[in-house]
Design a protein around this motif. Structure first.
Motif, PDB file in Angstrom:
ATOM      1  N   PHE A 417       0.820  -1.138  -0.011  1.00 42.86           N
ATOM      2  CA  PHE A 417       0.166   0.129   0.064  1.00 42.86           C
ATOM      3  C   PHE A 417       0.895   1.120  -0.029  1.00 42.86           C
ATOM      4  O   PHE A 417       0.331   2.341   0.302  1.00 42.86           O
ATOM      5  CB  PHE A 417      -1.119   0.103   1.236  1.00 42.86           C
ATOM      6  CG  PHE A 417      -1.983  -0.972   0.937  1.00 42.86           C
ATOM      7  CD1 PHE A 417      -3.339  -0.808   0.390  1.00 42.86           C
ATOM      8  CD2 PHE A 417      -1.918  -2.378   1.633  1.00 42.86           C
ATOM      9  CE1 PHE A 417      -3.954  -1.952  -0.014  1.00 42.86           C
ATOM     10  CE2 PHE A 417      -2.730  -3.388   1.414  1.00 42.86           C
ATOM     11  CZ  PHE A 417      -3.792  -3.132   0.728  1.00 42.86           C
ATOM     12  N   MET A 419       3.239   1.742  -2.672  1.00 46.72           N
ATOM     13  CA  MET A 419       4.063   1.688  -4.119  1.00 46.72           C
ATOM     14  C   MET A 419       4.046   3.123  -4.426  1.00 46.72           C
ATOM     15  O   MET A 419       5.105   3.303  -5.352  1.00 46.72           O
ATOM     16  CB  MET A 419       3.425   0.760  -4.941  1.00 46.72           C
ATOM     17  CG  MET A 419       3.230  -0.728  -4.709  1.00 46.72           C
ATOM     18  SD  MET A 419       4.819  -1.290  -4.012  1.00 46.72           S
ATOM     19  CE  MET A 419       5.983  -1.069  -5.387  1.00 46.72           C
ATOM     20  N   SER A 420       3.360   3.903  -4.167  1.00 41.80           N
ATOM     21  CA  SER A 420       3.413   5.284  -4.861  1.00 41.80           C
ATOM     22  C   SER A 420       4.657   5.846  -4.264  1.00 41.80           C
ATOM     23  O   SER A 420       5.239   6.855  -4.966  1.00 41.80           O
ATOM     24  CB  SER A 420       2.216   6.267  -4.427  1.00 41.80           C
ATOM     25  OG  SER A 420       2.228   6.667  -3.046  1.00 41.80           O
ATOM     26  N   TYR A 422       7.619   4.122  -3.622  1.00 44.73           N
ATOM     27  CA  TYR A 422       8.498   3.570  -4.264  1.00 44.73           C
ATOM     28  C   TYR A 422       8.526   4.288  -5.806  1.00 44.73           C
ATOM     29  O   TYR A 422       9.570   4.533  -6.493  1.00 44.73           O
ATOM     30  CB  TYR A 422       8.225   2.110  -4.576  1.00 44.73           C
ATOM     31  CG  TYR A 422       8.786   1.413  -3.290  1.00 44.73           C
ATOM     32  CD1 TYR A 422      10.182   0.749  -3.276  1.00 44.73           C
ATOM     33  CD2 TYR A 422       7.963   1.120  -2.144  1.00 44.73           C
ATOM     34  CE1 TYR A 422      10.557   0.044  -2.091  1.00 44.73           C
ATOM     35  CE2 TYR A 422       8.238   0.320  -1.166  1.00 44.73           C
ATOM     36  CZ  TYR A 422       9.483  -0.074  -1.250  1.00 44.73           C
ATOM     37  OH  TYR A 422      10.017  -0.715  -0.217  1.00 44.73           O
ATOM     38  N   ASP A 423       7.263   4.592  -6.278  1.00 42.92           N
ATOM     39  CA  ASP A 423       7.299   5.138  -7.743  1.00 42.92           C
ATOM     40  C   ASP A 423       7.906   6.624  -7.684  1.00 42.92           C
ATOM     41  O   ASP A 423       8.582   6.686  -8.493  1.00 42.92           O
ATOM     42  CB  ASP A 423       5.757   5.189  -7.915  1.00 42.92           C
ATOM     43  CG  ASP A 423       5.427   5.488  -9.407  1.00 42.92           C
ATOM     44  OD1 ASP A 423       6.219   4.847 -10.261  1.00 42.92           O
ATOM     45  OD2 ASP A 423       4.726   6.445  -9.708  1.00 42.92           O
TER      46      ASP A 423
END
Lengths: 452, 452
Positions: A417, A419-420, A422-423
């Motif tokens: 939840f 991943m933004s 990581y992005d």
């Protein structure tokens, strides 16, 4: 490769008792105080917490039995696996052995469920039918929503409005388990209405959400409040982590030279490290290192003093390392570590030199997390990346010195939840977000004065 | 409660061999054909697949050894747990026993990793350095990205453009493991350029993405193509699921009366059910039921005929149940089940009455998934909800009849990257999305004619 990758325990090996570190601390814990210097009585906490939890908060008993009903739910994911990070060791070329205890196997994806299940259970048997809480990043709110569905309790989560808007999937997760999730500030509480009167577009904050959840719980007989870290009983519940890990290492005949855990409110640190403290007191050579963000360096830059647990000053005063209750940490992605204070127990043990602390910067933590994911598969929560970063650094020091240390860390949750974040890291849109020194000095100079 | 909640195996119990169902099928599998009716030789597949995988595709050997290097990676999450759904049984009030095999423990979150790791390995030892593939919902792309990082292979994923835009977190997951993810159609391939010339704003499709990935692999010596379902060798790799489950049930002295698995291309069905087929042939009473969406009812409404595997007609012709290669399934959220055809092996066994099939509608699957999450904690992938829905229906039938059946299903993955679908369901924004009957008849009337 004849060794195990995962070291597993049977369900029958789930701990039967939590370990209460207070029984073994060199000094008794500092009391909770009111601003006038008087001790806050246990009774006062009963207004919003279940009696068993308040009893645990002040207990000096070394072992506290885990009720069967809680152990039954633990069996859905516990004992959690201990991994030997053989692939990471090979990639680093270190003579050190690296172990990690993976708490992301719980349905809510982090260690938070260990306490959420316990808190829901004790409230249930106290006749409580509704629970309130706050959540920012969403790990605690998710864990409590899951726990509510397991025990048939209604759960209302005050979710910081900016997170409510930015993290819709955490919200959907809580709703899937049946919880009601409200963007805080709301118009349902006096606290929320006060904030909104001043700023109708307030993005909310953890401090405001706590105030709303506490206010509602205090005003309703059927409703209690729950907290996901900081308090003694929360850390107590988390000791299943360290207790299982000890058994798992015994199975392979190993023992850690050094342990790392991410540190926000202290529930990971307490959960993993407290069960190793008695060994240290008995003369065992073991280092216990809390890892916090440089952007919110409570232990490494804060003051050991009495301060409020929330930014509004509604809680009792706790003797803890603090950056000041009005310190506003920068918006790093390890939301679970953005807390101005720390558990009183962790603070005291750090103050007495029993625990150590180190701070790491955001970019280094994501670099470490991605290196870990490529080697071991699991994509870690940004909070967990702090422990990984410190563990990798230690393993690389071992490579230089040739020491075959045994390194252990807590992988407290997965990053599905997050991943933004990581992005953003992969697109070079993150930086280290250092707070202004002047702001820290200002909040440190604004600590409450305790008369005595 | 003295029984186990989770039935675990040791790492030493990871299967040493995959089970090849072809050895035990009553009839040999239909050959792959060219449109002129000639058999497609194994050599032709070598242009884009590793030699060992092509050999497996046509092998009639019953047991195929799993190389140590693959088993070492499997150890990161295998053996996967088998759960007894005691809380769900209690809530349903059924006399049936319900077991589920949970494949969501893999780092990529689904069973897809079982084949991705194997495919990456065989390509690695064949001297291949780059892999291409397509992904829609993202489960297969994630699994292959993970596999690439484990074996040091470059992975390029052609991701259907509309998914690339709508599912940024799946994309970030693949990028975290080091894969290159491109929104398809691209300008890098002839296929992509052709599509874009006709429609510069094409949202893409799985068919187009397959064409791009195949075209690139065919044009480069260092690059091979990989597929996440349908083919014999993919289903072969997935048999670790059923082989482990058999052992786990033996440990508790149980055996399934009925097994449910979600069915898209057939890799879940083959993976779980093939290892139970020999028992059935030997007279054991066991029902094996593939569960598919009513919106894409390949087995229950399709025709058993030779058809292309992709919508562009580039693949060999396979004898399978098909809705026609130009059937466009409605946009249900179980993206992994939106496939016009099905594995030739699954199709043949269904045609021969050995496997059964049933179709369930989208709303019922989400209702079942949420009931499951509230009882057992885990939030399932929308694909998995199909098996859950059928299993709950069966358990409720048992409640009516009083039969204490043993029900088993595959929980193929978690739903952490599908929360927007749950959000839509909870907000009453989903419906059952039935395809127009005329469209089905049109695509069925457009099957390729095989001359013979």
């Amino acid at each position: 490769m004849s060794q195990h990758t995962k070291i597993l325990l049977e369900e029958s090996e789930i701990p039967t008792h939590w370990y209460n570190v207070i029984a073994d601390m060199p000094n008794p814990p500092s009391p909770y105080l009111a601003p006038d210097g008087t001790q806050v009585p246990a009774d006062a906490m009963m207004a919003i917490f279940a009696p068993d939890l308040v009893e645990q908060e002040f207990s000096t008993q070394r072992w506290i039995e885990i009720p069967t009903e809680i152990r039954e739910i633990y069996r859905l994911w516990r004992p959690s696996p201990l991994f030997r990070a053989q692939r990471l060791e090979t990639i680093l070329g270190t003579p050190a052995k690296i172990y990690y205890k993976y708490e992301g196997v719980s349905p809510s994806g982090s260690h938070k469920s260990n306490s959420a299940i316990a808190q829901a259970y004790y409230n249930k048997i106290a006749g409580i039918t509704r629970l309130t809480t706050e959540t920012g990043a969403g790990q605690w709110g998710s864990a409590l929503s899951l726990a509510g569905s397991m025990f048939g309790l209604t759960v209302r989560v005050y979710m910081v409005k900016v997170s409510y808007d930015q993290k819709p999937f955490r919200r959907s997760m809580m709703q899937t388990w049946g919880a009601e999730v409200l963007p805080s500030p709301t118009t349902l509480t006096e606290s929320g209405r006060t904030i909104l009167a001043n700023d109708p577009h307030s993005p909310g904050s953890l401090g405001i959400a706590i105030s709303e959840a506490v206010e509602e719980a205090a005003s309703r007989k059927d409703t209690n409040y729950t907290l996901g870290s900081v308090l003694n009983h929360v850390l107590l519940h988390q000791t299943v982590i360290g207790l299982e890990t000890r058994k798992q290492l015994e199975k392979v005949g190993d023992y850690p030279d050094i342990i790392f855990a991410p540190c926000g409110g202290g529930s990971n640190v307490g959960g993993m490290m407290f069960p190793f403290l008695a060994d240290k007191a008995a003369g065992k050579q073991i280092r216990l290192v809390a890892v916090e963000p440089t952007s919110c360096p409570t232990l490494t830059r804060g003051r050991y003093a009495y301060d409020y647990g929330d930014s509004m000053g509604l809680t009792p005063l706790m003797n803890m390392y603090t950056l000041g209750h009005d310190f506003m940490p920068p918006g790093i992605h390890a939301g679970g570590l953005r807390y101005h204070g720390d558990s009183a127990l962790v603070s005291q043990l750090y103050h007495e030199g029993i625990l150590e602390a180190q701070a790491v910067a955001q970019l280094a933590t994501f670099k470490a997390g991605i290196q870990f994911a490529k080697a071991e598969g699991i994509i870690p929560a940004p909070e967990s990346n702090h422990a990984i970063c410190a563990a990798i650094d230690e393993a690389l020091r071992c490579k230089e010195t040739g020491e075959a240390k045994t390194i252990l860390f807590t992988l407290s949750g997965h990053g599905h939840f997050d991943m933004s974040a990581y992005d953003k890291y992969l697109n070079n849109e993150l930086d280290d977000l250092i707070y202004p020194e002047a702001a820290l000095q200002a909040s440190l100079s604004n600590l409450p004065i305790v008369s005595s």
